[in-house]
Design an enzyme around this catalytic site. Structure first.
Site, mmCIF file in Angstrom:
data_model
loop_
_atom_site.group_PDB
_atom_site.id
_atom_site.type_symbol
_atom_site.label_atom_id
_atom_site.label_comp_id
_atom_site.label_asym_id
_atom_site.label_seq_id
_atom_site.Cartn_x
_atom_site.Cartn_y
_atom_site.Cartn_z
ATOM 1 N N LYS A 1 40.461 -31.324 -83.456
ATOM 2 C CA LYS A 1 39.808 -32.612 -83.684
ATOM 3 C C LYS A 1 40.542 -33.322 -84.802
ATOM 4 C CE LYS A 1 36.160 -34.944 -82.189
ATOM 5 N NZ LYS A 1 35.599 -34.915 -80.818
HETATM 6 P P1 NAD Z 1 31.450 -44.851 -79.435
HETATM 7 O O1 NAD Z 1 32.048 -45.223 -80.741
HETATM 8 O O2 NAD Z 1 32.002 -45.458 -78.188
HETATM 9 O O3 NAD Z 1 29.863 -45.164 -79.457
HETATM 10 C C1 NAD Z 1 29.008 -44.689 -80.450
HETATM 11 C C2 NAD Z 1 27.658 -45.372 -80.273
HETATM 12 O O4 NAD Z 1 26.739 -44.836 -81.219
HETATM 13 C C3 NAD Z 1 27.692 -46.878 -80.518
HETATM 14 O O5 NAD Z 1 26.808 -47.524 -79.623
HETATM 15 C C4 NAD Z 1 27.178 -46.998 -81.953
HETATM 16 O O6 NAD Z 1 26.578 -48.290 -82.227
HETATM 17 C C5 NAD Z 1 26.132 -45.900 -81.919
HETATM 18 N N1 NAD Z 1 25.736 -45.480 -83.261
HETATM 19 C C6 NAD Z 1 26.512 -45.287 -84.345
HETATM 20 N N2 NAD Z 1 25.761 -44.962 -85.403
HETATM 21 C C7 NAD Z 1 24.495 -44.928 -84.964
HETATM 22 C C8 NAD Z 1 23.262 -44.668 -85.573
HETATM 23 N N3 NAD Z 1 23.189 -44.405 -86.878
HETATM 24 N N4 NAD Z 1 22.140 -44.712 -84.811
HETATM 25 C C9 NAD Z 1 22.209 -45.023 -83.510
HETATM 26 N N5 NAD Z 1 23.344 -45.296 -82.876
HETATM 27 C C10 NAD Z 1 24.477 -45.250 -83.600
HETATM 28 O O7 NAD Z 1 31.501 -43.252 -79.371
HETATM 29 P P2 NAD Z 1 31.480 -42.325 -78.079
HETATM 30 O O8 NAD Z 1 32.874 -42.039 -77.672
HETATM 31 O O9 NAD Z 1 30.510 -42.878 -77.096
HETATM 32 O O10 NAD Z 1 30.916 -40.955 -78.699
HETATM 33 C C11 NAD Z 1 29.519 -40.729 -78.874
HETATM 34 C C12 NAD Z 1 29.292 -39.237 -79.066
HETATM 35 O O11 NAD Z 1 29.765 -38.527 -77.916
HETATM 36 C C13 NAD Z 1 30.006 -38.604 -80.261
HETATM 37 O O12 NAD Z 1 29.234 -37.532 -80.755
HETATM 38 C C14 NAD Z 1 31.271 -38.051 -79.628
HETATM 39 O O13 NAD Z 1 31.852 -37.015 -80.386
HETATM 40 C C15 NAD Z 1 30.706 -37.545 -78.317
HETATM 41 N N6 NAD Z 1 31.700 -37.360 -77.259
HETATM 42 C C16 NAD Z 1 32.515 -38.383 -76.866
HETATM 43 C C17 NAD Z 1 33.404 -38.164 -75.819
HETATM 44 C C18 NAD Z 1 34.272 -39.283 -75.285
HETATM 45 O O14 NAD Z 1 34.923 -39.048 -74.261
HETATM 46 N N7 NAD Z 1 34.305 -40.456 -75.876
HETATM 47 C C19 NAD Z 1 33.496 -36.906 -75.212
HETATM 48 C C20 NAD Z 1 32.636 -35.882 -75.638
HETATM 49 C C21 NAD Z 1 31.737 -36.128 -76.664
#
Ligand code: NAD
Length: 424
Positions: A116
């Site tokens: 990561k």
């Molecule tokens: P992103 O940046 O696209 O979206 C994050 C979302 O969370 C946004 O809508 C943001 O406004 C919201 N957010 C941030 N702080 C917040 C809070 N305090 N309260 C409520 N909402 C809040 O990120 P993502 O890629 O969608 O990732 C989200 C989660 O999924 C993370 O834990 C990431 O590690 C995990 N993840 C992502 C992927 C991927 O392919 N992108 C894969 C596996 C896991």
């Protein structure tokens, strides 16, 4: 778009992210009787790099950010894991997320290890030009660890396909054109069809399998989703395929609720216009805390880590919690949910669709051959179903929760790979 800071989100916390992930690992190690010497190897990281990332800001100031790349284990294949831009992305958090990637790639049985990366910055207050300079400098600083057979980054919180295009360009400028150096790229630059939706789609596939195995009727089931970024918004768009009704979604600015169900496509358009889900037509406002405690059938935390802890776990009413985010439930919160009879689909299974299609993207880049979207989605479906079946069989066979079953399977695979390679 600037907005409220993303840091003040957490309930009181029982332990740091790495301590929590280590605890999940230790429980699995106990369960499978892992040798002490392997515990020491597999609990810690293989390599941890901390770098200084100086960036000239638009107003002429020089700001010096701190970035990390943590490589946890590569017994089963090259290191693989996303890059996060967030004020909380310190070494402990990145280390925890790197270890989770090792267990995740093992659970879905794709030939990668775990890593990561993160840069501690408030990306939402930075201009596109500043983010591009940050990305290029960070890539330069960690480039010597990367390689198509060594370590392959991907998007995560506050990074996206465009960030990956900048990373690929920065790397290729030095080492020659190398699309397979990152995944989650724009399709025009060798990205895979279906990658953007893959994590959310994988959560939907897992939920469908859980419904079948656990005899939960998802037709008409109500769903609340915290976070409306890549993962949350795609999950919300696709979960209707199971007959579910999304009644609440949220982002960092707050949440929205509609008892009869939200028009998710309209919410997506509202976000494109206004930058937030808040204020979407036909919805009432709720807080992120209220969203978590709604009386729904399925709760999907898809934002940040540790939003369900011992401070609020007792008030979670959903029957199923599908961990779309990484580490959204603290160990103490997990015990409370389990005690209350909730089904928790663990992150290393539920959100593994993203890294699975990242693997397909990497394979396509190496073969210089593109798959149709139907093929990507069909292979993803096979992978997620197989992983669910294996985890569910282990959980029922050993009489243990899904999280412990997933970790046990993963740790066994990595232990075996390390031994076969003669690493120990
Ligand atoms: P992103 O940046 O696209 O979206 C994050 C979302 O969370 C946004 O809508 C943001 O406004 C919201 N957010 C941030 N702080 C917040 C809070 N305090 N309260 C409520 N909402 C809040 O990120 P993502 O890629 O969608 O990732 C989200 C989660 O999924 C993370 O834990 C990431 O590690 C995990 N993840 C992502 C992927 C991927 O392919 N992108 C894969 C596996 C896991």
């Amino acid at each position: 778009m600037a907005g409220p800071p993303e840091t003040a989100r957490r309930s009181p916390i029982d332990m740091t992210p790495f301590e929590a992930v280590s605890l999940f690992f230790d429980r699995a190690a106990d369960h499978i009787g892992l040798a002490d010497e392997m515990r020491e190897v597999l609990r810690g990281s293989y390599r941890e790099l901390r770098v200084q990332v100086p960036v000239r800001m638009d107003d002429g100031r020089l700001e010096v950010f701190t970035g990390y790349r943590v490589q946890h284990n590569a017994a089963r294949g090259p290191y693989k894991g996303g890059i996060r831009y967030h004020p909380d992305a310190d070494l402990d958090e990145v280390r925890a997320l790197a270890a989770l990637m090792t267990w995740k790639t093992a659970v879905v049985d794709i030939p990668f290890g775990g890593a990561k990366g993160g840069v501690q910055c408030d990306a939402r207050s930075m201009s596109d030009a500043e983010k591009q300079r940050l990305t290029r400098r960070f890539t330069q600083m960690i480039a010597y660890l990367l390689g198509t057979n060594r370590d392959i980054p991907a998007p995560d919180v506050n990074t996206d396909a465009r960030t990956m295009a900048w990373m690929m360009d920065a790397y290729s400028t030095r080492y020659g054109y190398t699309p397979a150096i990152v995944t989650g790229k724009p399709v025009e630059l060798g990205g895979s069809y279906g990658r953007e939706a893959a994590t959310g789609r994988g959560v939907v596939l897992c939920l469908a399998e859980a419904g079948r195995s656990l005899d939960i009727d998802l037709q008409g089931a109500t769903v609340a989703v915290q976070g409306f970024g890549n993962v949350g918004s795609w999950f919300a768009r696709l979960v209707g395929e199971l007959g579910c009704r999304v009644v609440a979604v949220s982002d960092v600015a707050g949440g929205i609720y509609a008892e009869s169900g939200l028009d998710v496509d309209a919410v997506v358009s509202h976000v494109a216009e206004s930058g937030s889900v808040v204020g979407a037509a036909g919805s009432e406002s709720i807080t992120n805390e209220e969203l978590l405690e709604l009386d729904v059938d399925v709760l999907v935390p898809a934002a940040l880590d540790r939003v369900i802890t011992d401070a609020n776990a007792d008030r979670i009413r959903a029957r199923v919690v599908a961990e779309a985010a990484n580490h959204p439930v603290s160990p103490a919160g997990d015990e409370i949910l389990e005690g209350n009879g909730k089904t928790v689909i663990p992150d290393i299974l539920a959100n593994a669709g993203g890294v699975t299609v990242s693997y397909f993207e990497w394979a396509q880049n190496i073969q210089q051959f593109r798959w149709e979207e139907e093929r990507v989605n069909a292979e993803l479906s096979k992978t997620m179903s197989r992983a669910w079946q294996q985890v569910y069989a282990r959980a029922t066979g050993d009489g243990i929760p899904l999280r412990l079953a997933a970790f046990a399977l993963a740790v066994e695979k990595v232990d075996q790979a390390d031994r076969l390679r003669g690493y120990v």
